[in-house]
Design an enzyme around this catalytic site. Structure first.
Site, PDB file in Angstrom:
ATOM      1  N   GLU A  89      15.894  23.082  17.579  1.00  0.00           N
ATOM      2  CA  GLU A  89      16.447  22.788  16.290  1.00  0.00           C
ATOM      3  C   GLU A  89      16.803  23.967  15.623  1.00  0.00           C
ATOM      4  OE1 GLU A  89      13.404  19.935  14.909  1.00  0.00           O
ATOM      5  OE2 GLU A  89      13.792  18.824  16.973  1.00  0.00           O
ATOM      6  N   HIS A 100      10.154  22.859  17.011  1.00  0.00           N
ATOM      7  CA  HIS A 100      10.885  22.446  17.982  1.00  0.00           C
ATOM      8  C   HIS A 100      12.052  23.355  18.195  1.00  0.00           C
ATOM      9  CE1 HIS A 100       9.334  18.201  17.561  1.00  0.00           C
ATOM     10  NE2 HIS A 100       8.557  18.568  18.324  1.00  0.00           N
ATOM     11  N   HIS A 157      12.790  19.889  10.295  1.00  0.00           N
ATOM     12  CA  HIS A 157      13.418  19.188  11.917  1.00  0.00           C
ATOM     13  C   HIS A 157      15.018  19.073  11.906  1.00  0.00           C
ATOM     14  CE1 HIS A 157       9.464  18.898  14.078  1.00  0.00           C
ATOM     15  NE2 HIS A 157       8.817  18.761  12.741  1.00  0.00           N
ATOM     16  N   GLU A 171      14.514  15.777   8.392  1.00  0.00           N
ATOM     17  CA  GLU A 171      15.438  15.885   9.467  1.00  0.00           C
ATOM     18  C   GLU A 171      16.777  16.171   9.124  1.00  0.00           C
ATOM     19  OE1 GLU A 171      14.637  15.442  12.904  1.00  0.00           O
ATOM     20  OE2 GLU A 171      12.603  14.432  12.831  1.00  0.00           O
TER      21      GLU A 171
HETATM   22 ZN   LIG Z   1      11.932  18.304  15.614  1.00  0.00          ZN
END
Ligand SMILES: [Zn+2]
Ligand SMILES: *[C@@H]1O[C@H](CO)[C@@H](O)[C@H](O)[C@H]1NC(C)=O
Ligand SMILES: *[C@@H]1O[C@H](CO)[C@@H](O)[C@H](O)[C@H]1NC(C)=O
Ligand SMILES: *[C@@H]1O[C@H](CO)[C@@H](O)[C@H](O)[C@H]1NC(C)=O
Length: 418
Positions: free
Chosen positions: A180, A177, A302, A377
């Site tokens: 990020e 992504h 992430h 995350e």
């Molecule tokens: Zn992500």
């Protein structure tokens, strides 16, 4: 003639606007604090029905906040909406553009004059040059690897760290992504640690395993966040007149489009026209397939929310070796919290986030049968979100490194990676 002049002016104007960076003046970051299932439901419906809001995180049972970016025109409407439903919120960032302008971005100047530093973010070209430099600096240990290619024709470039053949593999996939940024910076830090650390535990895990590390698995998107739009998430394939990009972490061929993804190209979670429709996810998955059972541990990075996620995203049932994975993961998160007190929640994707499928980790677990698969995350919990200030790169990286050392130690105790 007039027609051509008009066309000419139009072209000049449109190329002018095309070259402009997207600005986020007076866009605000909301940290919404739902209290009960009905609040979550209200927010879920808002996410589905109102595409003017950019949900930086999704309403999820195990996390007590939802981050949403709202533009200057929509801000008041959102405030009224939340108040009318009795839902509390904070506005930790009132002007996103200011946060973007404050971000520290540096250029890597090459190993002769300076190395990478951990108080700034770096663009794609810098990271790729750095990887090449490492390969020539450590010719016996580091090799450049190409994990696939992109829509715009770039390589998905990474590196392999190996102190000899026949070792079990650890795979790190980061930056899928684009916005990020902390995932990319932290991955570069980990590479550097594996090559230069004086810590004997880190030296040992560097030696004992073959590391396959890709700091940027969405290169076109990552580049785009530096040149045009800091808040870009997807890849850069044109879909139709109004929409670009597929969410590369909803495009993998496992329970594709089943949950938490969209068929609407204008959404952030557009899953693409079919599983592996995108060259990035398709070629990277082929690369992973070729490594096959040489991979024993797969980590996907992430941001943000401070979670450690375990497959699968389609069900809260404890599938495969879920219980081992949770036990190992919780201990690793204990180690992560020791240095700065940063708290992570561990759980499966469906219970910790929401039902979401088509992500890399589910595919890696189901198809490649990698024994241990985790998705981090990273920081924070909605204070800055994707614009994590550069002075948090080092602490985020250090605590992540601590957790990986512990994760490997615990995995071995449970009979993995040995
Ligand atoms: Zn992500
Ligand atoms: C980094 O390099 C780019 C061109 O590659 C240049 O536009 C930019 O100003 C440089 N930034 C710094 C901080 O030197
Ligand atoms: C490791 O030790 C050497 C020599 O003491 C030092 O120059 C180097 O900076 C240290 N590396 C790290 C990553 O701390
Ligand atoms: C969830 O996905 C996994 C992996 O594809 C599959 O084995 C399992 O049957 C699925 N469960 C449900 C409830 O869909």
């Amino acid at each position: 003639m007039l027609k051509y002049i008009t066309l000419f002016i139009f072209l000049i104007l449109s190329s002018f606007t095309l070259c402009q960076k997207v600005r986020y003046d007076d866009y605000s970051l909301f940290k919404i604090l739902p209290k009960n299932p009905s609040d979550f439901k209200v927010l879920e419906e808002l996410q589905q029905n109102d595409l003017r809001y950019d949900f930086w995180t999704s309403p999820r049972a195990a996390v007590d906040f939802v981050s949403v970016m709202a533009g200057p025109k929509e801000k008041d409407e959102l405030k009224n909406f939340l108040s009318s439903h009795g839902i509390n919120y904070e506005i930790p960032v009132s002007n996103i553009q200011e946060a973007i302008d404050k971000e520290s971005v540096k250029n890597y100047t090459g190993r002769s004059s300076s190395t990478m530093s951990w108080n700034s973010y770096y663009g794609l070209t810098d990271i790729y040059v750095w990887i090449d430099d490492l390969a020539s600096l450590y010719p016996n240990i580091v090799s450049v690897i190409i994990g696939g290619e992109t829509y715009e024709g770039r390589d998905i470039k990474g590196l392999r760290i190996s102190h000899g053949s026949g070792r079990k593999g650890i795979f790190i996939e980061s930056g899928i992504h684009a916005r990020e940024w902390i995932t990319v910076a932290t991955t570069c830090y980990i590479i550097n640690q594996l090559l230069t650390s004086n810590d004997t535990e880190i030296q040992q895990i560097a030696r004992d395993y073959d590391w396959y590390i890709f700091p940027v698995t969405n290169p076109d998107g990552y580049l785009h966040t530096f040149t045009r739009d800091r808040m870009w998430r997807k890849n850069r394939r044109p879909i139709n007149a109004n929409a670009y990009g597929v969410d590369l972490n909803r495009n993998w061929n496992n329970n594709w489009l089943m949950h938490g993804a969209s068929l609407n190209p204008s959404t952030q979670t557009y899953a693409g026209p079919g599983p592996f429709s995108e060259v990035e996810s398709r070629t990277l998955s082929t690369y992973i397939e070729e490594l096959g059972n040489r991979i024993e541990l797969y980590l996907s990075f992430h941001s943000f929310s401070q979670l450690l996620l375990i497959p699968f995203g389609n069900t809260t049932e404890p599938l495969a070796n879920y219980n081992d994975a949770v036990n190992i993961g919780r201990r690793a998160m204990g180690a992560l919290s020791a240095r700065y007190g940063t708290m992570y929640t561990t759980g499966n994707i469906a219970e910790a986030i929401y039902l979401a499928t088509g992500g890399s980790v589910d595919w890696v677990k189901e198809v490649i049968k990698v024994p241990l698969v985790y998705c981090y995350e990273f920081r924070d919990k909605g204070q800055y979100g994707f614009n994590l200030p550069a002075d948090q790169i080092l602490p985020n990286s250090e605590e992540t490194m601590d957790s990986i050392v512990e994760l490997i130690f615990q995995a071995r105790r449970f009979g993995y990676l040995v």
